[in-house]
Enzyme design. Structure first.
Site, PDB file in Angstrom:
ATOM      1  N   GLY A  10      28.145  44.306  38.230  1.00 30.50           N
ATOM      2  CA  GLY A  10      27.675  45.106  39.376  1.00 30.50           C
ATOM      3  C   GLY A  10      26.889  46.316  38.873  1.00 30.50           C
ATOM      4  O   GLY A  10      26.989  47.419  39.408  1.00 30.50           O
ATOM      5  N   GLY A  13      23.903  48.910  40.879  1.00 29.23           N
ATOM      6  CA  GLY A  13      24.183  49.775  42.021  1.00 29.23           C
ATOM      7  C   GLY A  13      24.066  51.245  41.677  1.00 29.23           C
ATOM      8  O   GLY A  13      23.554  51.623  40.613  1.00 29.23           O
ATOM      9  N   GLN A  14      24.578  52.078  42.592  1.00 26.41           N
ATOM     10  CA  GLN A  14      24.451  53.535  42.435  1.00 26.41           C
ATOM     11  C   GLN A  14      25.094  54.008  41.125  1.00 26.41           C
ATOM     12  O   GLN A  14      24.505  54.766  40.360  1.00 26.41           O
ATOM     13  CB  GLN A  14      25.120  54.240  43.622  1.00 26.41           C
ATOM     14  CG  GLN A  14      24.905  55.741  43.597  1.00 26.41           C
ATOM     15  CD  GLN A  14      25.749  56.481  44.617  1.00 26.41           C
ATOM     16  OE1 GLN A  14      26.628  55.913  45.260  1.00 26.41           O
ATOM     17  NE2 GLN A  14      25.469  57.759  44.791  1.00 26.41           N
ATOM     18  N   LEU A  15      26.306  53.577  40.862  1.00 23.52           N
ATOM     19  CA  LEU A  15      27.008  54.015  39.653  1.00 23.52           C
ATOM     20  C   LEU A  15      26.524  53.253  38.414  1.00 23.52           C
ATOM     21  O   LEU A  15      26.256  53.837  37.371  1.00 23.52           O
ATOM     22  CB  LEU A  15      28.525  53.810  39.838  1.00 23.52           C
ATOM     23  CG  LEU A  15      29.401  54.103  38.631  1.00 23.52           C
ATOM     24  CD1 LEU A  15      29.310  55.574  38.233  1.00 23.52           C
ATOM     25  CD2 LEU A  15      30.850  53.735  38.919  1.00 23.52           C
ATOM     26  N   ASP A  36      24.454  41.576  37.200  1.00 28.97           N
ATOM     27  CA  ASP A  36      24.507  41.781  38.651  1.00 28.97           C
ATOM     28  C   ASP A  36      23.999  40.504  39.305  1.00 28.97           C
ATOM     29  O   ASP A  36      23.559  39.576  38.615  1.00 28.97           O
ATOM     30  CB  ASP A  36      23.625  42.983  39.060  1.00 28.97           C
ATOM     31  CG  ASP A  36      24.104  43.624  40.373  1.00 28.97           C
ATOM     32  OD1 ASP A  36      24.164  42.912  41.405  1.00 28.97           O
ATOM     33  OD2 ASP A  36      24.425  44.821  40.378  1.00 28.97           O
ATOM     34  N   ILE A  55      30.185  37.608  40.325  1.00 28.94           N
ATOM     35  CA  ILE A  55      31.542  37.689  39.783  1.00 28.94           C
ATOM     36  C   ILE A  55      32.507  36.756  40.516  1.00 28.94           C
ATOM     37  O   ILE A  55      33.595  36.449  40.017  1.00 28.94           O
ATOM     38  CB  ILE A  55      32.054  39.154  39.754  1.00 28.94           C
ATOM     39  CG1 ILE A  55      33.353  39.298  38.943  1.00 28.94           C
ATOM     40  CG2 ILE A  55      32.220  39.708  41.166  1.00 28.94           C
ATOM     41  CD1 ILE A  55      33.301  38.799  37.535  1.00 28.94           C
ATOM     42  N   TYR A 145      38.131  48.085  53.007  1.00 25.76           N
ATOM     43  CA  TYR A 145      37.763  48.611  51.687  1.00 25.76           C
ATOM     44  C   TYR A 145      38.956  49.361  51.060  1.00 25.76           C
ATOM     45  O   TYR A 145      39.325  49.118  49.907  1.00 25.76           O
ATOM     46  CB  TYR A 145      36.567  49.543  51.859  1.00 25.76           C
ATOM     47  CG  TYR A 145      36.107  50.272  50.618  1.00 25.76           C
ATOM     48  CD1 TYR A 145      35.536  49.588  49.540  1.00 25.76           C
ATOM     49  CD2 TYR A 145      36.204  51.659  50.527  1.00 25.76           C
ATOM     50  CE1 TYR A 145      35.087  50.267  48.421  1.00 25.76           C
ATOM     51  CE2 TYR A 145      35.757  52.343  49.412  1.00 25.76           C
ATOM     52  CZ  TYR A 145      35.196  51.641  48.357  1.00 25.76           C
ATOM     53  OH  TYR A 145      34.745  52.335  47.257  1.00 25.76           O
ATOM     54  N   LYS A 149      41.217  48.537  47.791  1.00 33.13           N
ATOM     55  CA  LYS A 149      41.345  49.466  46.654  1.00 33.13           C
ATOM     56  C   LYS A 149      42.811  49.734  46.332  1.00 33.13           C
ATOM     57  O   LYS A 149      43.199  49.726  45.163  1.00 33.13           O
ATOM     58  CB  LYS A 149      40.596  50.774  46.949  1.00 33.13           C
ATOM     59  CG  LYS A 149      39.075  50.647  46.918  1.00 33.13           C
ATOM     60  CD  LYS A 149      38.545  50.212  45.558  1.00 33.13           C
ATOM     61  CE  LYS A 149      37.029  50.216  45.477  1.00 33.13           C
ATOM     62  NZ  LYS A 149      36.525  49.605  44.230  1.00 33.13           N
TER      63      LYS A 149
END
Ligand code: NAD
Ligand code: SER
Length: 317
Positions: A10, A13-15, A36, A55, A145, A149
């Protein structure tokens, strides 16, 4: 840094975009494999190996592990809070099956020595104390979400306790950075507000005035991520996920910080379904366990972040 090979899942993405750049600076371009669903056009991904990977396709993931023999895996692929509410069943599948594929490979294949997987402030819920939110206590997430988590945290801890998988995790607050765009979270307004300030001098916020949330500037997020992954095993005493704090503010406070640089900037409000999500999350986090166990300390507050965001984004407009 030794003979480590790193796989980031991944990564576009942003991170991930910023993490891949930081990891390549430490370990060398060829030792950090980005992956990704598809390669983004950010030049970061031209500097070293990239693999197209879903994934959810466990067989292909294991082939990549066989091919590169990564010692450290950073598993970032997930649907974030707001997007997940639009497709809750798929969000559960991606967020949980993806994690199991990584944890099971670490347990079974004898290659992966350390796994990083981020949790979120979304793991907390309406019965969690909103101020000075403790590391341990009531956690009753109301979003799919957040449920994924919290479940992921417990499984990361279970794999560590039962099979010795070296799992490490942080409960990120909302992440703010100028190098990459956010991917569907409730805290995303705190990134777009800076772009809007420079482009139109006005921002329509989907959260109400006074909605205080914990946030973290990307350089601090990268520092925390690398620090926990580089910490000696005995210092990582919490194997579910660590509380992590940088700053906390509401929309009107970030607007005021921007007005110090752009006096005619204006914020307006048009509240949507994300307000309810935000109200179920903490406002101010107690991160003393991270500080005590492996020396966490953020460098940025709201004013310092705002000056840096605006100075860097100015170059792109
Ligand atoms: P993002 O949405 O920007 O990026 C996620 C990446 O995962 C995307 O590039 C996407 O293409 C990829 N992806 C999606 N499905 C995939 C699949 N099946 N296989 C492989 N890749 C897939 O998210 P982000 O902001 O970079 O977040 C990274 C991690 O950090 C996530 O686990 C997220 O929950 C967590 N986190 C982020 C924040 C935040 O504010 N950004 C806060 C708390 C936690
Ligand atoms: N920033 C993230 C979100 O809003 C929190 O995990 O979804």
């Amino acid at each position: 840094m030794g003979t480590e090979k790193i796989l980031v899942i991944g990564s576009c993405g942003q991170l991930g975009t910023e993490l891949v750049e930081a990891l390549r600076g430490i370990y060398g371009d060829s030792n950090v494999i980005a992956s990704d669903l598809k390669k983004s056009d950010n030049p970061v991904f031209e500097a070293g190996p990239f693999e197209t990977l879903d994934i959810l396709d466990e067989k292909s993931f294991r082939e990549i592990v066989e091919k590169y023999k990564p010692t450290h895996v950073y598993h970032l692929a997930a649907l974030l809070s707001a997007t997940a509410e639009k497709m809750p069943e798929f969000a559960w599948k991606l967020n949980m099956d993806g994690l199991f594929h990584v944890l099971n490979a670490a347990r079974d294949m004898g290659v992966i020595k350390r796994v990083y997987w981020p949790s979120s402030i979304a793991a907390f819920g309406p019965n969690t104390p909103r101020y000075n939110t403790p590391q341990f206590g009531s956690m009753d997430p109301t979003t799919v979400y957040g449920i994924s988590k919290l479940s992921g945290e417990l499984y990361a801890q279970y794999y560590y306790n039962r099979w010795g998988v070296d799992t490490r995790s942080l409960r990120y607050p909302g992440l703010i950075g100028y190098k990459s765009a956010p991917g569907g979270g409730t805290t995303d307004y705190a990134v777009s507000i800076y772009h809007d300030a420079l482009q139109t001098k006005t921002h329509e916020c989907f959260l109400k005035e006074g909605t205080v949330l914990p946030m973290l500037y990307m350089p601090d997020a990268l520092k925390a991520t690398l620090d926990i992954m580089h910490a000696p095993s005995e210092q990582v005493k919490i194997r579910s996920s660590y509380n992590l704090a940088g700053m906390s503010f509401g929309p009107e406070e970030i607007a005021a910080a921007i007005q110090n640089h752009i006096p005619d900037f204006k914020i307006t409000y048009n509240v949507d379904y994300r307000q309810q999500i935000a109200e179920s999350w903490p406002a101010v986090i107690d991160d003393s366990s991270a500080r005590e166990d492996w020396g966490w300390k953020p460098d940025y507050d709201l004013d310092k972040m705002t000056a840096d965001m605006l100075a860097n984004l100015k170059n792109s407009y």
